[in-house]
Scaffold this active site. Structure first.
Site, short mmCIF file in Angstrom:
data_model
loop_
_atom_site.label_atom_id
_atom_site.label_comp_id
_atom_site.label_asym_id
_atom_site.label_seq_id
_atom_site.Cartn_x
_atom_site.Cartn_y
_atom_site.Cartn_z
CG ASP A 209 -0.03 -0.07 2.53
OD1 ASP A 209 0.29 -1.20 2.94
OD2 ASP A 209 0.39 0.98 3.07
CG ASP A 211 1.69 4.82 5.67
OD1 ASP A 211 1.02 3.97 6.28
OD2 ASP A 211 2.29 5.73 6.26
N1 LIG Z 1 1.22 1.24 5.67
C1 LIG Z 1 1.75 0.40 6.56
N2 LIG Z 1 2.19 0.85 7.74
C2 LIG Z 1 2.75 0.00 8.63
N3 LIG Z 1 2.89 -1.30 8.43
C3 LIG Z 1 2.47 -1.79 7.25
N4 LIG Z 1 2.49 -3.03 6.77
C4 LIG Z 1 1.94 -3.00 5.55
N5 LIG Z 1 1.57 -1.75 5.23
C5 LIG Z 1 1.88 -0.97 6.28
#
Ligand SMILES: Nc1ncnc2[nH]cnc12
Ligand SMILES: CSC[C@H]1O[C@H](OP(=O)(O)O)[C@H](O)[C@@H]1O
Length: 292
Positions: A209, A211
């Protein structure tokens, strides 16, 4: 040189290694408490592999619940010489989209509720950690990824947050501004403890992703992450199979000395060392504590 034994710590979505042959569950007691699970030993090609699911069976443990010390200690006791972590992560770069594998070379530790060292009162040690990742393992992972056509980049900084909640938008923008490439919740203190245990370490950070730093997007959610993890599963398995089957039979000396990290790290004078702590350190520091 010692025979190479590959340790693999599986993260979110990686709870077993179906690639293994001659599978055996190991029961290893640790003075550091309960590991996430009993390690599973097997072979990939001619390479002995010991697997530990970081979050335990059925993803029982969150990132702050994991006993990182026990996990590293039992892997060391199982004879592991080199350690690979598989991790899900969020991305801070447009050019690192979901599905990209990042072979990070740096960490930023933002955790605050974890036991970060095997050492302390009664046996103080300071290991070097400026280069936290073993470059020979990264080079081998990059070669395996290229051979398998897995999209990957070499290098990048992984910021480790405490979690378990994902970042706010402001935190996400701040981590990006700090220069982080990716974010996760588990590689610290794992990488620090691996260094103290003299285990060369590298992590495969699989982007799931972006974030929360992109203003035009909805924030990150676990359902979306697990979906991308499932899509990444096949690539991760192929990468690992290729990496393990091409792994040298003899442990190759770590070019940055991770496997000798304790040579000059212990600072407590021998007569001031705590015998109880020394006993707990038998696997981690036995090489330098045992009289030769
Ligand atoms: N955006 C994210 N923040 C923290 N840990 C994660 N693991 C997978 N995506 C994450
Ligand atoms: C289930 S998404 C968040 C979770 O995934 C990552 O864990 P791991 O490194 O074990 O794959 C992240 O760090 C969080 O713990």
């Amino acid at each position: 040189m010692a025979k190479a034994v590959l340790g693999v710590i599986g993260g979110s979505g990686v709870y077993d290694l179906s690639l293994l042959t001659e599978v055996e569950e190991l029961r290893i007691e640790s003075p550091w408490g309960e590991p996430s699970a009993n390690p599973i030993q097997g072979f990939i090609g001619g390479t002995r592999v010991v697997f530990m699911p970081r979050h335990g069976a059925g993803h029982r443990l969150g990132p702050s619940d994991i006993n990182y010390r026990a996990n590293i200690d039992v892997l060391k006791r199982a004879g592991v010489t080199d350690l690979i972590s598989i991790s899900a992560c969020g991305s801070y770069r447009e050019e690192l989209p979901p599905g990209m594998f990042v072979l990070v070379d740096q960490f930023i530790d933002r955790t605050f509720a974890r036991k970060t060292s095997f050492f302390g009162a009664g046996c103080v040690a300071h290991v070097s950690f400026s280069d936290p990742v073993a470059p020979n393992l990264v080079a081998r992972l990059a070669r395996a990824a290229a051979e398998e056509g897995v999209p990957h980049v070499v290098g990048g900084s992984y910021v480790c947050m405490e979690g378990p909640q994902f970042s706010t938008r402001a935190e996400s923008v701040a981590y990006k501004a700090m220069g982080a490439s990716v974010v996760g919740m588990t590689n610290m203190p794992e990488a620090k403890l691996a260094r103290e245990a003299e285990l060369p370490y590298a992590t495969v950070a699989m982007v799931t992703d972006y974030d929360a730093w992109r203003p035009h997007e909805v924030g990150v959610g676990v359902a979306e992450i697990l979906q991308v993890m499932r899509e990444n599963g096949d690539k991760a398995r192929r990468l690992l199979a290729r990496f393990a089957s091409e792994f040298p039979q003899e442990h190759e000396a770590c070019p940055i000395g991770s496997d000798r990290a304790l040579d000059f790290a212990l600072v407590t004078a021998p007569e001031h060392r705590d015998p109880d702590l020394l006993k707990k350190l038998d696997a981690i520091a036995g090489r330098v504590l045992r009289p030769s």
